[in-house]
Scaffold this active site. Structure first.
Site, mmCIF file in Angstrom:
data_model
loop_
_atom_site.group_PDB
_atom_site.id
_atom_site.type_symbol
_atom_site.label_atom_id
_atom_site.label_comp_id
_atom_site.label_asym_id
_atom_site.label_seq_id
_atom_site.Cartn_x
_atom_site.Cartn_y
_atom_site.Cartn_z
ATOM 1 C CG ASP A 171 61.549 -44.769 11.977
ATOM 2 O OD1 ASP A 171 61.600 -45.216 11.092
ATOM 3 O OD2 ASP A 171 62.614 -45.139 12.566
ATOM 4 C CG HIS A 182 62.041 -49.504 18.949
ATOM 5 N ND1 HIS A 182 62.045 -48.086 18.490
ATOM 6 C CD2 HIS A 182 63.167 -50.164 18.540
ATOM 7 C CE1 HIS A 182 63.270 -48.377 17.817
ATOM 8 N NE2 HIS A 182 63.668 -49.355 17.837
ATOM 9 C CE LYS A 239 64.372 -41.227 15.182
ATOM 10 N NZ LYS A 239 64.130 -42.390 14.061
ATOM 11 C CD GLU A 256 63.818 -45.197 19.912
ATOM 12 O OE1 GLU A 256 63.283 -44.247 19.434
ATOM 13 O OE2 GLU A 256 64.690 -45.778 19.111
ATOM 14 C CB SER A 278 64.180 -51.645 13.465
ATOM 15 O OG SER A 278 64.445 -50.375 13.816
ATOM 16 C CE LYS A 286 69.126 -44.729 13.591
ATOM 17 N NZ LYS A 286 68.126 -45.926 13.104
ATOM 18 C CD GLU A 291 61.767 -44.262 16.081
ATOM 19 O OE1 GLU A 291 62.054 -42.915 15.931
ATOM 20 O OE2 GLU A 291 62.731 -45.222 15.960
ATOM 21 C CD GLU A 313 63.687 -42.296 10.956
ATOM 22 O OE1 GLU A 313 63.457 -41.581 11.607
ATOM 23 O OE2 GLU A 313 64.608 -43.382 11.487
ATOM 24 C CG HIS A 347 68.303 -42.227 20.169
ATOM 25 N ND1 HIS A 347 67.552 -42.513 21.128
ATOM 26 C CD2 HIS A 347 67.457 -42.116 19.021
ATOM 27 C CE1 HIS A 347 66.280 -42.587 20.765
ATOM 28 N NE2 HIS A 347 66.318 -42.388 19.560
ATOM 29 C CG ASP A 368 67.429 -45.189 10.346
ATOM 30 O OD1 ASP A 368 68.583 -45.380 10.229
ATOM 31 O OD2 ASP A 368 66.815 -45.905 11.143
HETATM 32 P P1 PGA Z 1 67.081 -48.965 16.168
HETATM 33 O O1 PGA Z 1 65.536 -47.814 15.605
HETATM 34 O O2 PGA Z 1 68.010 -48.087 17.118
HETATM 35 O O3 PGA Z 1 66.206 -49.987 16.924
HETATM 36 O O4 PGA Z 1 67.570 -49.503 14.844
HETATM 37 C C1 PGA Z 1 65.746 -46.583 15.466
HETATM 38 C C2 PGA Z 1 65.340 -46.193 14.224
HETATM 39 O O5 PGA Z 1 64.929 -47.106 13.359
HETATM 40 O O6 PGA Z 1 65.325 -45.070 13.774
HETATM 41 ZN ZN ZN Z 2 64.413 -45.380 11.656
#
Ligand code: PGA
Ligand code: ZN
Length: 390
Positions: free
Chosen positions: A225, A146, A367, A197, A39, A316, A155, A266, A344, A293
């Site tokens: 999230d 996911h 995370k 995940e 995503s 990230k 999430e 998030e 991650h 994010d």
């Molecule tokens: P992604 O999702 O690694 O698939 O982008 C993680 C997140 O959105 O926090």
């Molecule tokens: Zn996110």
């Protein structure tokens, strides 16, 4: 001094190609591998993928070439501490964000070895933050992009606060297994299959049903999230059968904060839907973490614009490409009094770099998915070890 750099194509946890990079210096050989999101936000630095018939277009041989032919030649004979600077001079989009990141991680490891200190210590001297072990956010229910057939929110994380990392890890694992039994008894065995995940994917009616179950089995804080950009239609949000306005989805967030132990949200809105973020910040920004994010993409320009929209950042490394820029972004977050959540990606490898990164940045949270699956626990297990070393 860098003697050689070599990349190769490997598979990530989703079975998609990614890069592994090795750098040789006088101190030894340092190897790193690159994660990849599902995503993704549109402000992330782009990955270089082949787009041909191999691996349905997702091969990374062009990125391998970029490391082996361009970056390796440019960096040969230079100190590893110069690597990010040199690659930024060539340009991340020309080289590929994935190629740049693999080299940047190796260079950071090589510099730590040159100083003769653990990676987290080296990062702490670059960030000028005291080392500290972050609180883990365990993603124990997976939905959205996911998982197939789960709920719309991506999430559901539990965030224990038991003082020590090892105790937080134990609490996360015990809760994960309690949840497994609970879901099995409510929905049957098919609900304990896991998503990208490592979290379970219950066939629950909606997010409230999930929060209700979590409320029954744990008193840990809960972070969500939403990854709202994934179910946006024009400026509205598709939740189940309903298409909701910003005001309507704000009231849903308020309701879950009032009813459950939700302490962090998030990506509650799309990455450019600033008005929604603003409304939410005004309504709940004092009591709850509003975590950017996709909104921020670990990018200081985006963070500057989002100054009044959130109070915490997701960091990230593959959103921005170099470790130098990621460290700068964390410092900028501190200047704005935001909390920092190192993260991650949903496509991971067994590389545990981000565990040291989180400690060296003095990050508040990390995370790394569920307390299960090899690529997720690699980071948590490294954090346990670091806690012992400190
Ligand atoms: P992604 O999702 O690694 O698939 O982008 C993680 C997140 O959105 O926090
Ligand atoms: Zn996110």
């Amino acid at each position: 001094m860098i003697k050689s750099i070599k990349a190769r194509e490997i598979l990530d946890s989703r079975g998609e190609p990614t890069l592994e990079v090795s750098m040789e210096t006088g101190e030894g050989v340092f190897t790193s591998s690159v994660p990849s999101g599902a995503s993704k936000g549109s402000y992330e630095v782009g990955e270089l993928r082949d787009g041909d018939g191999r691996y349905k277009g997702k091969g990374v041989l062009k990125a391998v070439e970029s490391v082996n032919d361009v970056i390796a030649k440019r960096l040969k004979g230079k100190d590893p501490s110069r690597a990010d600077y040199e690659m930024l001079k060539i340009g991340k989009s020309a080289l590929g964000g994935n190629a740049v990141l693999g080299v940047s991680m190796c260079a950071c490891r090589a510099s730590a070895a040159k100083e003769g200190v653990p990676l987290y210590k080296h990062i702490s001297s670059l960030s000028r933050e005291d080392v500290s072990v972050p609180r883990p956010c365990f993603n124990i229910v997976n939905g959205g992009a996911h998982a197939g057939g789960g709920v719309d929110f991506q999430e559901f994380m539990i965030v224990p606060d038991k003082g020590f990392f090892a105790e937080n890890l134990r609490c996360g694992s015990e809760t994960y297994h309690t949840l497994k039994s609970e879901l099995e008894s409510i929905y049957g065995k098919s609900s304990v299959n896991v998503g990208d995940e490592g979290g379970f994917v219950p066939i629950a009616k909606d997010h409230k049903e999930v929060l209700e179950i979590l409320g029954k089995i744990t008193d840990s804080d809960i972070f969500i999230d939403v990854a709202a950009g994934e179910f946006m239609e024009d400026e509205k949000y598709r939740l189940g059968e309903k298409l909701l306005s910003e005001e309507e989805i704000v009231s849903i967030y308020k309701e879950i904060i009032d009813s459950y132990n939700v302490k962090g949200i998030e990506d509650p809105f799309g990455e450019d839907s600033f008005s929604g973020w603003e409304k939410l910040k005004q309504e709940i920004g004092e009591d709850v973490l509003i975590i950017g994010d996709d909104l921020l993409a670990t990018n200081m320009q985006r963070m500057r614009r989002a100054k009044n929209l959130c109070n915490a950042m997701i960091l990230k490394i593959n959103q921005i490409g170099t470790i130098k820029e990621a460290i700068d972004a964390a410092s900028f977050a501190r200047d704005m009094s935001w909390e920092v959540v190192v993260s991650h990606r949903s496509g991971e490898t067994n590389d545990d770099f981000i565990a040291d990164l989180a400690v060296g940045l003095g990050a508040d949270y990390i995370k790394s998915g569920a307390p299960a699956r090899g690529e997720r626990v690699a980071k948590y297990n490294r954090l346990s070890l670091i806690e012992k070393m400190l």
